[in-house]
Design a protein around this motif. Sequence first.
Motif, PDB file in Angstrom:
ATOM      1  N   LYS A 109       0.754  -1.165   0.013  1.00  0.00           N
ATOM      2  CA  LYS A 109      -0.186  -0.043   0.015  1.00  0.00           C
ATOM      3  C   LYS A 109       0.932   1.353  -0.016  1.00  0.00           C
ATOM      4  CE  LYS A 109      -3.786   2.121   2.178  1.00  0.00           C
ATOM      5  NZ  LYS A 109      -4.698   2.211   1.131  1.00  0.00           N
ATOM      6  N   CYS A 133       3.561   1.587  -1.422  1.00  0.00           N
ATOM      7  CA  CYS A 133       4.300   1.659  -2.691  1.00  0.00           C
ATOM      8  C   CYS A 133       3.155   2.436  -3.721  1.00  0.00           C
ATOM      9  CB  CYS A 133       4.556   0.770  -3.410  1.00  0.00           C
ATOM     10  SG  CYS A 133       6.015  -0.173  -2.503  1.00  0.00           S
ATOM     11  N   GLU A 134       1.969   2.617  -3.210  1.00  0.00           N
ATOM     12  CA  GLU A 134       1.050   3.270  -4.184  1.00  0.00           C
ATOM     13  C   GLU A 134       1.288   4.568  -4.616  1.00  0.00           C
ATOM     14  OE1 GLU A 134      -3.033   2.735  -2.629  1.00  0.00           O
ATOM     15  OE2 GLU A 134      -2.911   0.497  -2.767  1.00  0.00           O
ATOM     16  N   GLY A 135       1.228   4.854  -6.027  1.00  0.00           N
ATOM     17  CA  GLY A 135       1.580   6.298  -6.538  1.00  0.00           C
ATOM     18  C   GLY A 135       3.202   6.521  -6.564  1.00  0.00           C
ATOM     19  N   ARG A 136       3.842   5.456  -6.310  1.00  0.00           N
ATOM     20  CA  ARG A 136       5.193   5.548  -6.220  1.00  0.00           C
ATOM     21  C   ARG A 136       6.015   5.008  -7.585  1.00  0.00           C
ATOM     22  NH1 ARG A 136       7.054   6.387  -1.299  1.00  0.00           N
ATOM     23  NH2 ARG A 136       9.062   7.093  -2.120  1.00  0.00           N
ATOM     24  N   GLY A 137       7.246   5.219  -7.909  1.00  0.00           N
ATOM     25  CA  GLY A 137       7.701   4.728  -9.334  1.00  0.00           C
ATOM     26  C   GLY A 137       8.158   3.227  -8.954  1.00  0.00           C
ATOM     27  N   GLU A 154       7.092  -0.686  -6.871  1.00  0.00           N
ATOM     28  CA  GLU A 154       6.123  -1.603  -6.563  1.00  0.00           C
ATOM     29  C   GLU A 154       6.501  -2.860  -5.790  1.00  0.00           C
ATOM     30  OE1 GLU A 154       3.511  -3.128  -9.512  1.00  0.00           O
ATOM     31  OE2 GLU A 154       5.096  -3.802 -10.819  1.00  0.00           O
ATOM     32  N   ARG A 210       8.019  -0.039 -11.486  1.00  0.00           N
ATOM     33  CA  ARG A 210       7.080  -0.143 -12.298  1.00  0.00           C
ATOM     34  C   ARG A 210       7.212  -0.068 -13.814  1.00  0.00           C
ATOM     35  NH1 ARG A 210       2.472   0.053  -9.184  1.00  0.00           N
ATOM     36  NH2 ARG A 210       2.777   1.238  -7.208  1.00  0.00           N
TER      37      ARG A 210
END
Length: 220
Positions: A53, A55-59, A61, A74
């Motif tokens: 969770k 890592c959401e919105g990050r470069g 995962e 990603r």
Amino acid sequence: MNEDDLVRIQAIAEAALLAAGKPLSLEELRELFWEGERPARQVMEHAMAMVEKACEGRGFELKRVASGYRLQVREEFAPWVGRLFEEKPQRYSRALLETLALIAYRQPITRGEIEEIRGVTVSSNIIRTLLEREWVRVVGHRDVPGRPAMYATTKQFLDYFNLAGLDELPALSEVRDLEAIGREIEKKMQGEIELDVPSAEGEEADEQNLDESPSEQTIH
């Protein structure tokens, strides 16, 4: 266990995954803690869900593959990150990808059975490359004259192609021939491998047609 403890476990897991440079299983992550403080399996799974969770919105995962969890870039950012590396992606022939596809879908399978389906001999270089990359391994020998080796895929194959299991391969009902399967497998590479599809005249020299006019080979 309170929220602060979970946050600490999450942070330790993140640090370990960044340092490891390879996938870590849930048990390997639990083994990082002293016995008295080792989180229960369910608690560790909850902490990994927190990492995912976060890592959401990050470069990057959190991805679960056959060998465990890993942090990775990603896929959509691969074109930019790839510019950090001067070495070009290795190119693989259609023949190699078709051979790998047959092993993945029909395992365990012998070299002779692969040749029967493809209609051409399998280059020794192809088998050697797959073994050296640890994408396939010998799992036994067929009980027929000559006792040919039987090949199957490995955890390294699943890890490399970003798969947690063989059930994540495209369903055979969705692909009609070996070349299509090769393309589907290539999509799993996340841009790491560039597919080289040679023309009929450009096939490898040691792949000789078993039939001058072979019919189209399909997997059923």
